[in-house]
Design a protein around this motif. Structure first.
Motif, PDB file in Angstrom:
ATOM      1  N   LEU A  64     -17.336 -33.876 -38.382  1.00  0.00           N
ATOM      2  CA  LEU A  64     -18.609 -33.457 -37.515  1.00  0.00           C
ATOM      3  C   LEU A  64     -19.079 -32.327 -38.433  1.00  0.00           C
ATOM      4  CD1 LEU A  64     -17.279 -33.882 -33.905  1.00  0.00           C
ATOM      5  CD2 LEU A  64     -18.806 -35.504 -35.038  1.00  0.00           C
ATOM      6  N   LYS A  65     -18.436 -31.248 -38.792  1.00  0.00           N
ATOM      7  CA  LYS A  65     -18.997 -30.104 -39.779  1.00  0.00           C
ATOM      8  C   LYS A  65     -19.926 -31.031 -40.905  1.00  0.00           C
ATOM      9  CE  LYS A  65     -15.981 -26.510 -38.564  1.00  0.00           C
ATOM     10  NZ  LYS A  65     -14.732 -25.506 -38.873  1.00  0.00           N
ATOM     11  N   ARG A  66     -19.165 -31.814 -41.395  1.00  0.00           N
ATOM     12  CA  ARG A  66     -19.892 -32.428 -42.755  1.00  0.00           C
ATOM     13  C   ARG A  66     -21.142 -33.127 -42.212  1.00  0.00           C
ATOM     14  NH1 ARG A  66     -16.287 -35.536 -43.823  1.00  0.00           N
ATOM     15  NH2 ARG A  66     -17.298 -37.527 -43.256  1.00  0.00           N
ATOM     16  N   LEU A  67     -21.243 -33.856 -41.136  1.00  0.00           N
ATOM     17  CA  LEU A  67     -22.380 -34.519 -40.605  1.00  0.00           C
ATOM     18  C   LEU A  67     -23.541 -33.459 -40.358  1.00  0.00           C
ATOM     19  CD1 LEU A  67     -20.644 -37.664 -38.787  1.00  0.00           C
ATOM     20  CD2 LEU A  67     -22.004 -37.704 -40.775  1.00  0.00           C
ATOM     21  N   ASN A 109     -23.329 -24.541 -45.901  1.00  0.00           N
ATOM     22  CA  ASN A 109     -22.134 -24.024 -46.665  1.00  0.00           C
ATOM     23  C   ASN A 109     -20.972 -23.291 -45.408  1.00  0.00           C
ATOM     24  OD1 ASN A 109     -23.144 -23.764 -49.209  1.00  0.00           O
ATOM     25  ND2 ASN A 109     -24.389 -22.010 -48.743  1.00  0.00           N
ATOM     26  N   GLY A 110     -20.934 -24.340 -44.533  1.00  0.00           N
ATOM     27  CA  GLY A 110     -20.137 -24.357 -43.418  1.00  0.00           C
ATOM     28  C   GLY A 110     -20.382 -23.372 -42.260  1.00  0.00           C
ATOM     29  N   LYS A 111     -21.484 -22.585 -42.379  1.00  0.00           N
ATOM     30  CA  LYS A 111     -21.880 -21.836 -41.304  1.00  0.00           C
ATOM     31  C   LYS A 111     -23.368 -22.193 -40.777  1.00  0.00           C
ATOM     32  CE  LYS A 111     -19.467 -18.344 -43.252  1.00  0.00           C
ATOM     33  NZ  LYS A 111     -18.545 -17.700 -42.624  1.00  0.00           N
ATOM     34  N   ALA A 119     -19.646 -31.700 -26.099  1.00  0.00           N
ATOM     35  CA  ALA A 119     -20.792 -31.107 -27.102  1.00  0.00           C
ATOM     36  C   ALA A 119     -20.720 -29.523 -27.517  1.00  0.00           C
ATOM     37  CB  ALA A 119     -21.828 -31.533 -26.441  1.00  0.00           C
ATOM     38  N   MET A 120     -20.559 -28.696 -26.376  1.00  0.00           N
ATOM     39  CA  MET A 120     -20.619 -27.481 -26.347  1.00  0.00           C
ATOM     40  C   MET A 120     -19.184 -26.879 -26.913  1.00  0.00           C
ATOM     41  SD  MET A 120     -23.369 -26.546 -25.482  1.00  0.00           S
ATOM     42  CE  MET A 120     -23.458 -24.887 -25.473  1.00  0.00           C
ATOM     43  N   ALA A 121     -18.025 -27.453 -26.910  1.00  0.00           N
ATOM     44  CA  ALA A 121     -16.978 -27.249 -27.658  1.00  0.00           C
ATOM     45  C   ALA A 121     -17.406 -27.401 -29.157  1.00  0.00           C
ATOM     46  CB  ALA A 121     -15.774 -28.141 -27.106  1.00  0.00           C
ATOM     47  N   ILE A 122     -18.021 -28.468 -29.716  1.00  0.00           N
ATOM     48  CA  ILE A 122     -18.248 -28.548 -30.818  1.00  0.00           C
ATOM     49  C   ILE A 122     -19.118 -27.410 -31.187  1.00  0.00           C
ATOM     50  CG2 ILE A 122     -19.426 -30.157 -32.737  1.00  0.00           C
ATOM     51  CD1 ILE A 122     -16.590 -30.784 -32.031  1.00  0.00           C
ATOM     52  N   TRP A 123     -20.264 -27.144 -30.617  1.00  0.00           N
ATOM     53  CA  TRP A 123     -21.181 -26.030 -30.698  1.00  0.00           C
ATOM     54  C   TRP A 123     -20.364 -24.658 -30.763  1.00  0.00           C
ATOM     55  CZ3 TRP A 123     -25.603 -24.315 -32.312  1.00  0.00           C
ATOM     56  CH2 TRP A 123     -26.018 -23.034 -31.826  1.00  0.00           C
ATOM     57  N   PHE A 172     -18.890 -24.835 -34.449  1.00  0.00           N
ATOM     58  CA  PHE A 172     -19.768 -24.597 -35.340  1.00  0.00           C
ATOM     59  C   PHE A 172     -20.107 -23.152 -35.387  1.00  0.00           C
ATOM     60  CE2 PHE A 172     -21.812 -28.988 -35.216  1.00  0.00           C
ATOM     61  CZ  PHE A 172     -20.783 -29.485 -35.790  1.00  0.00           C
ATOM     62  N   GLN A 173     -19.997 -22.333 -34.367  1.00  0.00           N
ATOM     63  CA  GLN A 173     -20.418 -20.890 -34.424  1.00  0.00           C
ATOM     64  C   GLN A 173     -19.230 -20.004 -34.705  1.00  0.00           C
ATOM     65  OE1 GLN A 173     -21.235 -20.626 -29.810  1.00  0.00           O
ATOM     66  NE2 GLN A 173     -22.892 -19.453 -30.576  1.00  0.00           N
ATOM     67  N   GLY A 174     -18.306 -20.599 -35.289  1.00  0.00           N
ATOM     68  CA  GLY A 174     -16.956 -19.957 -35.708  1.00  0.00           C
ATOM     69  C   GLY A 174     -15.976 -19.428 -34.642  1.00  0.00           C
ATOM     70  N   LYS A 175     -16.286 -19.696 -33.438  1.00  0.00           N
ATOM     71  CA  LYS A 175     -15.393 -19.171 -32.200  1.00  0.00           C
ATOM     72  C   LYS A 175     -14.048 -19.648 -32.316  1.00  0.00           C
ATOM     73  CE  LYS A 175     -19.137 -17.739 -29.430  1.00  0.00           C
ATOM     74  NZ  LYS A 175     -19.810 -17.866 -28.073  1.00  0.00           N
ATOM     75  N   HIS A 176     -13.813 -20.624 -32.826  1.00  0.00           N
ATOM     76  CA  HIS A 176     -12.534 -21.471 -33.158  1.00  0.00           C
ATOM     77  C   HIS A 176     -12.389 -22.020 -34.391  1.00  0.00           C
ATOM     78  CE1 HIS A 176     -11.869 -21.340 -28.748  1.00  0.00           C
ATOM     79  NE2 HIS A 176     -13.281 -21.517 -28.657  1.00  0.00           N
ATOM     80  N   ASP A 177     -11.285 -21.837 -34.854  1.00  0.00           N
ATOM     81  CA  ASP A 177     -10.970 -22.569 -36.409  1.00  0.00           C
ATOM     82  C   ASP A 177      -9.984 -23.658 -36.563  1.00  0.00           C
ATOM     83  OD1 ASP A 177     -12.987 -20.805 -37.671  1.00  0.00           O
ATOM     84  OD2 ASP A 177     -11.282 -19.096 -37.908  1.00  0.00           O
TER      85      ASP A 177
END
Length: 72
Positions: free
Chosen positions: A21-24, A33-35, A60-64, A67-72
């Motif tokens: 999902l990050k790649r997409l 660049n992953g950010k 969807a908000m979990a993925i958001w 993406f915000q970097g709150k979870h790795d």
């Protein structure tokens, strides 16, 4: 439900891992660049995930959040 359980459910539903999902999202211009790109809003990402992958609002908000970097 734990955050990991959300990710597991998302992968089971979509066949996409968080890295997929990050790649997409990079291809869509939401990440660079992953950010997360500063001008991208949660609504844009949520609408994309809900329409493209059939995710519900919470998933969807979990993925958001990912993406915000709150979870790795």
């Amino acid at each position: 439900m734990s955050f990991q359980a959300y990710l597991d459910n998302i992968q089971a539903k979509t066949g996409k891992s968080p890295d997929d999902l990050k790649r997409l999202a990079e291809e869509k211009g939401f990440l660079q660049n992953g950010k997360l790109v500063a001008t991208v809003k949660a609504t844009e990402v949520r609408v994309w995930l809900m329409s493209e992958f059939g995710l519900g609002h919470g998933h969807a908000m979990a993925i958001w959040s990912l993406f915000q970097g709150k979870h790795d």
